[in-house]
Design an enzyme around this catalytic site. Sequence first.
Site, short mmCIF file in Angstrom:
data_model
loop_
_atom_site.label_atom_id
_atom_site.label_comp_id
_atom_site.label_asym_id
_atom_site.label_seq_id
_atom_site.Cartn_x
_atom_site.Cartn_y
_atom_site.Cartn_z
N GLU A 116 -6.68 11.75 3.65
CA GLU A 116 -7.16 11.88 2.27
C GLU A 116 -8.65 12.17 2.24
O GLU A 116 -9.41 11.69 3.08
CB GLU A 116 -6.89 10.58 1.50
CG GLU A 116 -5.43 10.33 1.25
CD GLU A 116 -5.16 9.03 0.52
OE1 GLU A 116 -4.02 8.83 0.10
OE2 GLU A 116 -6.10 8.21 0.38
N SER A 155 -6.61 11.09 -2.29
CA SER A 155 -6.21 9.78 -2.78
C SER A 155 -5.84 9.89 -4.24
O SER A 155 -6.34 10.75 -4.96
CB SER A 155 -7.37 8.80 -2.61
OG SER A 155 -7.17 7.65 -3.40
N CYS A 157 0.82 -1.21 0.00
CA CYS A 157 0.00 0.00 0.00
C CYS A 157 0.86 1.26 0.00
O CYS A 157 2.07 1.23 0.21
CB CYS A 157 -0.95 -0.02 1.19
SG CYS A 157 -2.32 1.16 1.09
N CYS A 214 -4.38 -1.23 -5.17
CA CYS A 214 -5.44 -0.66 -5.99
C CYS A 214 -4.96 -0.48 -7.43
O CYS A 214 -3.88 0.06 -7.68
CB CYS A 214 -5.91 0.67 -5.41
SG CYS A 214 -6.43 0.55 -3.69
#
Length: 561
Positions: free
Chosen positions: A450, A476, A126, A198
Amino acid sequence: MSNTELNKYSKTLTQDPTQPATQAQYYGIGFTEEDFSKAQVGIASMGYDGNTCNMHLNDLAEIVKDGVKKENLVGLMFHTIGISDGMTNGTDGMRYSLVSRDIIADSIEAVCAGQYYDGVITVPGCDKNMPGSLIAMARLNRPSIMVYGGSIEAGHYKGEDLNIVSAFEALGNKLAGKLSDEDYKGIIKHSCPSAGACGGMYTANTMASAIEALGMSLPYSSSYPALSQEKKDECFYAGHYIKILLEKDIKPSDIMTQKAFENALRIIIVLGGSTNAVLHFLAIAKSIGVKLTIDDFQKMSDETPFLADLKPSGKYLMPDLHKVGGVPAVMKYLLDLGLLHGDCMTVTGKTIAENLALVTSIIERDQDIIRDIKNPIKETGHIRIMYGNLAERGCVAKITGKEGDYFKGTAVVFDGEKQFIKGIEDKKIKAGNVVVIKNEGPKGAPGMPEMLKPTSALMGTGLGKEVALITDGRFSGGTHGFVVGHITPEAFLGGLIGLVKDGDEIEIDAEKNTINLLVSEEEIAARKAAFVQPDYKVKFGVLYKYAKSVADASEGCVTDL
């Protein structure tokens, strides 16, 4: 070159006859007589069970360890933390995310320096894992490689490709009455199908791509999918390359040069990367002694077109880019155009140009993810560094060209993200508003969370193209829309963003790179005179220590000034 010459740090513990207790512990962990003369490589895994970005990293780190052992080195695994941005967004837990970058850097530095490791390989997933790794490597300045954990594959529901932002934006769609409860649940259940970070050009993939261009990870590291055989092979080969770095004594300071940072910034702009990269690369550069400012990002943005049709503003995900040659194919195109410094050293022990010698340029492949430079998505970069009375020390906007370049509207002010979410539920936000979310800065929140939940909610409700949003927090990589963050000075320190009132007029010009509150100087002076700095929101623990020590966003939110 013998192994004895590679162990210049670890020999402090393994070769000193006055360290018998130390050596007793080495026997206890299974050392053979031969192991005492071998170089030691610390393998820092950021694996933990709590999120998809990191759930597979311990398995990858074991493969790294096997590869290190094959090279007649000793691999010693340890672990550091992660905070899931995707899971904590919209909660107070998000305040710990940026803080974790410094905890990660501190812990890797502490273990490797305290244990006298000769080199380090980190296995991050991450967002904050990666800059944390690089900051530690810079401080240690020992042979180092970062092995990115890789991207998640797309999810699928009712014929639609999904990713983590699909789940965030589903909330806005539900609030707007556009989504049934069944479909809302269906999107949530299918957005994250497996392990991996992601999948869009969000912060994790932005950082991974830029770090590959910087030279601190192996070619293709940023674009190999998390569960691919290629990713496993990369992990194993990392042992081979750390051996080369040890033999040649190639250190982070030999790789992370001024020109290497220019390469990293170039790839961030071309790919449409996250604004978080500004914070992180300022901090990484400081840790290695390279002068980098927010204005360098603007200069690079002025000189570089935005070419990648990648989410959040575009169509594709990182696994799609992998199928057509990955980041090396993009870098080869930029190198051919004269937009990369090919002579920069990398963790392969070879230069960028040498690494790319046999790579086919992305533009020569059958694909529509990366545009020809003659037909860019935007002729200049998407990252805009703005100044004005609302941001005397600067701020960062992400303008891809799809939002327009100019916005003027009336302010609707929210003291924090939670108040904003209530405001959107109560339909307080109208087309033409400039949404102001204050007191979300590094000191004021604290932790500079964020604002993905607010921006996703705006997109989901259909207001994303009708309003602008400004904040002293950050965004983000999944954020899109007309958004401006990192506003400094922040509200907590008396920055003008904290003194805006409902109904004030605000003008944002992404051509002139200005952001201003359109009220009289006399009124601004009166509001500033009435300002009283609030107490810290927390009075103990890591957030308190962070709030007391953190620099502002224009300096990368570093804590080691």
